[in-house]
Design a protein around this motif. Structure first.
Motif, PDB file in Angstrom:
ATOM      1  N   ILE A   1     -30.886 -13.714   6.677  1.00 14.81           N
ATOM      2  CA  ILE A   1     -29.465 -14.376   6.649  1.00 14.81           C
ATOM      3  C   ILE A   1     -28.738 -12.929   7.011  1.00 14.81           C
ATOM      4  O   ILE A   1     -28.965 -11.870   6.831  1.00 14.81           O
ATOM      5  CB  ILE A   1     -28.531 -14.987   5.378  1.00 14.81           C
ATOM      6  N   THR A   2     -27.114 -12.478   7.359  1.00 16.42           N
ATOM      7  CA  THR A   2     -26.294 -12.072   8.082  1.00 16.42           C
ATOM      8  C   THR A   2     -25.207 -11.710   7.407  1.00 16.42           C
ATOM      9  O   THR A   2     -24.596 -10.952   6.792  1.00 16.42           O
ATOM     10  CB  THR A   2     -26.153 -11.195   9.136  1.00 16.42           C
ATOM     11  N   ASN A   3     -24.804 -13.446   6.163  1.00 15.77           N
ATOM     12  CA  ASN A   3     -23.893 -13.359   5.362  1.00 15.77           C
ATOM     13  C   ASN A   3     -24.022 -13.460   4.313  1.00 15.77           C
ATOM     14  O   ASN A   3     -24.983 -14.671   3.818  1.00 15.77           O
ATOM     15  CB  ASN A   3     -22.507 -14.480   6.644  1.00 15.77           C
ATOM     16  N   VAL A   4     -23.420 -12.768   3.081  1.00 12.74           N
ATOM     17  CA  VAL A   4     -23.291 -13.333   2.140  1.00 12.74           C
ATOM     18  C   VAL A   4     -22.388 -14.498   1.680  1.00 12.74           C
ATOM     19  O   VAL A   4     -21.226 -13.366   1.455  1.00 12.74           O
ATOM     20  CB  VAL A   4     -22.954 -12.707   1.548  1.00 12.74           C
ATOM     21  N   HIS A   5     -22.178 -15.900   1.999  1.00 12.36           N
ATOM     22  CA  HIS A   5     -21.075 -16.638   1.873  1.00 12.36           C
ATOM     23  C   HIS A   5     -20.767 -16.436  -0.053  1.00 12.36           C
ATOM     24  O   HIS A   5     -21.544 -17.038  -0.707  1.00 12.36           O
ATOM     25  CB  HIS A   5     -20.730 -18.202   1.812  1.00 12.36           C
ATOM     26  N   VAL A   6     -19.613 -16.540  -0.583  1.00 16.35           N
ATOM     27  CA  VAL A   6     -19.192 -16.850  -1.534  1.00 16.35           C
ATOM     28  C   VAL A   6     -17.974 -17.106  -2.082  1.00 16.35           C
ATOM     29  O   VAL A   6     -16.570 -17.508  -1.549  1.00 16.35           O
ATOM     30  CB  VAL A   6     -18.915 -15.422  -2.445  1.00 16.35           C
ATOM     31  N   ILE A   7     -17.924 -18.268  -2.835  1.00 15.88           N
ATOM     32  CA  ILE A   7     -16.101 -19.150  -3.116  1.00 15.88           C
ATOM     33  C   ILE A   7     -15.812 -18.516  -4.622  1.00 15.88           C
ATOM     34  O   ILE A   7     -16.628 -17.936  -5.707  1.00 15.88           O
ATOM     35  CB  ILE A   7     -16.846 -20.756  -3.784  1.00 15.88           C
ATOM     36  N   ALA A   8     -14.840 -18.232  -3.939  1.00 12.87           N
ATOM     37  CA  ALA A   8     -14.535 -16.829  -5.495  1.00 12.87           C
ATOM     38  C   ALA A   8     -13.259 -17.537  -6.013  1.00 12.87           C
ATOM     39  O   ALA A   8     -12.057 -18.144  -4.873  1.00 12.87           O
ATOM     40  CB  ALA A   8     -13.916 -15.187  -4.944  1.00 12.87           C
ATOM     41  N   SER A   9     -12.701 -17.610  -6.804  1.00 10.02           N
ATOM     42  CA  SER A   9     -11.198 -18.149  -7.236  1.00 10.02           C
ATOM     43  C   SER A   9     -10.362 -16.609  -7.856  1.00 10.02           C
ATOM     44  O   SER A   9     -10.097 -16.238  -8.731  1.00 10.02           O
ATOM     45  CB  SER A   9     -12.112 -19.061  -8.264  1.00 10.02           C
ATOM     46  N   ILE A  10      -9.759 -16.896  -6.814  1.00 14.84           N
ATOM     47  CA  ILE A  10      -8.779 -15.438  -6.644  1.00 14.84           C
ATOM     48  C   ILE A  10      -7.760 -15.659  -6.977  1.00 14.84           C
ATOM     49  O   ILE A  10      -6.457 -16.359  -5.988  1.00 14.84           O
ATOM     50  CB  ILE A  10      -8.979 -14.191  -5.706  1.00 14.84           C
ATOM     51  N   ASP A  11      -7.012 -14.637  -7.699  1.00 16.49           N
ATOM     52  CA  ASP A  11      -5.204 -14.941  -7.618  1.00 16.49           C
ATOM     53  C   ASP A  11      -4.791 -13.690  -7.579  1.00 16.49           C
ATOM     54  O   ASP A  11      -5.815 -12.746  -6.806  1.00 16.49           O
ATOM     55  CB  ASP A  11      -5.090 -14.330  -9.452  1.00 16.49           C
ATOM     56  N   VAL A  12      -3.799 -13.961  -6.277  1.00 12.84           N
ATOM     57  CA  VAL A  12      -2.874 -12.794  -6.144  1.00 12.84           C
ATOM     58  C   VAL A  12      -3.232 -11.216  -6.023  1.00 12.84           C
ATOM     59  O   VAL A  12      -3.026 -10.491  -5.885  1.00 12.84           O
ATOM     60  CB  VAL A  12      -1.476 -13.572  -5.378  1.00 12.84           C
ATOM     61  N   LYS A  13      -3.051 -11.789  -7.682  1.00 11.24           N
ATOM     62  CA  LYS A  13      -2.368 -10.044  -8.736  1.00 11.24           C
ATOM     63  C   LYS A  13      -4.224  -9.302  -8.601  1.00 11.24           C
ATOM     64  O   LYS A  13      -4.009  -8.385  -9.021  1.00 11.24           O
ATOM     65  CB  LYS A  13      -2.017 -10.220  -9.987  1.00 11.24           C
ATOM     66  N   GLN A  14      -5.104 -10.047  -8.279  1.00 10.84           N
ATOM     67  CA  GLN A  14      -6.825  -9.640  -8.273  1.00 10.84           C
ATOM     68  C   GLN A  14      -7.190  -9.282  -6.701  1.00 10.84           C
ATOM     69  O   GLN A  14      -7.460  -7.982  -7.126  1.00 10.84           O
ATOM     70  CB  GLN A  14      -7.522 -10.965  -8.941  1.00 10.84           C
ATOM     71  N   ILE A  15      -5.783  -8.965  -6.099  1.00 13.01           N
ATOM     72  CA  ILE A  15      -6.429  -8.862  -4.463  1.00 13.01           C
ATOM     73  C   ILE A  15      -6.628  -7.062  -4.221  1.00 13.01           C
ATOM     74  O   ILE A  15      -7.069  -6.259  -3.915  1.00 13.01           O
ATOM     75  CB  ILE A  15      -5.824  -9.231  -3.767  1.00 13.01           C
ATOM     76  N   PRO A  16      -5.374  -6.153  -4.776  1.00 12.30           N
ATOM     77  CA  PRO A  16      -5.613  -4.413  -5.378  1.00 12.30           C
ATOM     78  C   PRO A  16      -7.007  -4.081  -6.083  1.00 12.30           C
ATOM     79  O   PRO A  16      -7.392  -3.781  -5.571  1.00 12.30           O
ATOM     80  CB  PRO A  16      -4.921  -4.274  -5.601  1.00 12.30           C
ATOM     81  N   LYS A  17      -7.755  -5.156  -6.896  1.00 15.38           N
ATOM     82  CA  LYS A  17      -8.510  -4.134  -7.342  1.00 15.38           C
ATOM     83  C   LYS A  17      -9.799  -4.877  -6.859  1.00 15.38           C
ATOM     84  O   LYS A  17     -11.175  -4.318  -6.211  1.00 15.38           O
ATOM     85  CB  LYS A  17      -8.971  -4.418  -9.044  1.00 15.38           C
TER      86      LYS A  17
END
Length: 189
Positions: free
Chosen positions: A43-59
Motif C-alpha cells: 500500500i502507499t495510501n493510508v486512509h483515515v476517516i476523521a470527525s474533524i471540526d474546523v477549529k481543529q484544523i490549525p493544530k
C-alpha cells in the motif's frame, strides 16, 4: 547526511499521534485494515476517516507539518465543507495519508464500530473486519474483492456473521457476500 526514509509504521505512528494530540475522533480504513485483518499486500495510501471540526484544523496542520508532511489548511477546510478528502503527503517517503471527513452515515458507522488493534508497538483504531469486507464488496474492484476474501478467510472464526450480513443488506451487497462466502468455502474444501 540525508534523512532516513520513513516506513509505513512511522507514517501510521505520526498520523495516530497527530490526530490523537488534536483530539480528532478517527479510524484507519482501507489498505491498513487489509494488512491488519487480511492478506499482506503493498500500500502507499493510508486512509483515515476523521470527525474533524474546523477549529481543529490549525493544530492538525501544524502537527503534520512539524513531522515533515505537506498539508494545506485550505485543502483540509475545503474537504470538510465540500465532503471530499485531503491528502497529507509525506516528504520522506512515498506514503500519503488521505483524511476523509466523517460526513456520511457510512463513515460515521465506521467510527462507531471500529476496533482498537495492536499494530506492532502501536494501538490503532481500525475499521472492523466485518465492516471492511462489506465496504470492499460495495466498491467492487478486483483488488477490493481479493481484499474482502483475504479478510474473510483469515478472520472467519472470529467474524460476527449476523452483523456482517445485516450490514451487507443495508449496503445492497447481500448477493456479493453470499458469493464471497461460497468462494471462501471452496478454498477451504
Amino acid at each position: 547526511m540525508p534523512q532516513k526514509r520513513r516506513s509505513l509504521d512511522d507514517v501510521l505512528r505520526i498520523a495516530e499521534d497527530v490526530l490523537r494530540a488534536s483530539r480528532v475522533d478517527h479510524v484507519f480504513v482501507g489498505g491498513v485494515t487489509v494488512l491488519a485483518f487480511g492478506m499482506p499486500r503493498t500500500i502507499t495510501n493510508v486512509h483515515v476517516i476523521a470527525s474533524i471540526d474546523v477549529k481543529q484544523i490549525p493544530k492538525i496542520v501544524a502537527g503534520f507539518q512539524k513531522s515533515g508532511f505537506f498539508v494545506s489548511a485550505q485543502d483540509l477546510h475545503d474537504a470538510l465543507t465540500e465532503g471530499g478528502h485531503v491528502t497529507v503527503q509525506d516528504k520522506r517517503s512515498t506514503y500519503r495519508i488521505d483524511l476523509v471527513p466523517a460526513s456520511t452515515a457510512a463513515n460515521q458507522e465506521t467510527l462507531r464500530t471500529r476496533r482498537h488493534v495492536a499494530w506492532r508497538r502501536l494501538r490503532l483504531p481500525m475499521a472492523a473486519p466485518e465492516h471492511t469486507i462489506v465496504m470492499k464488496l460495495r466498491w467492487g474492484s478486483e483488488q477490493d474483492l481479493e481484499d474482502a476474501l483475504g479478510i474473510y478467510v483469515r478472520q472467519e472464526k472470529t467474524l460476527d456473521l449476523r452483523v456482517m450480513r445485516n450490514l451487507a443488506r443495508r449496503h445492497g451487497v447481500t448477493r456479493e457476500l453470499k458469493e464471497l462466502e461460497e468462494r471462501a468455502r471452496n478454498l477451504s474444501a
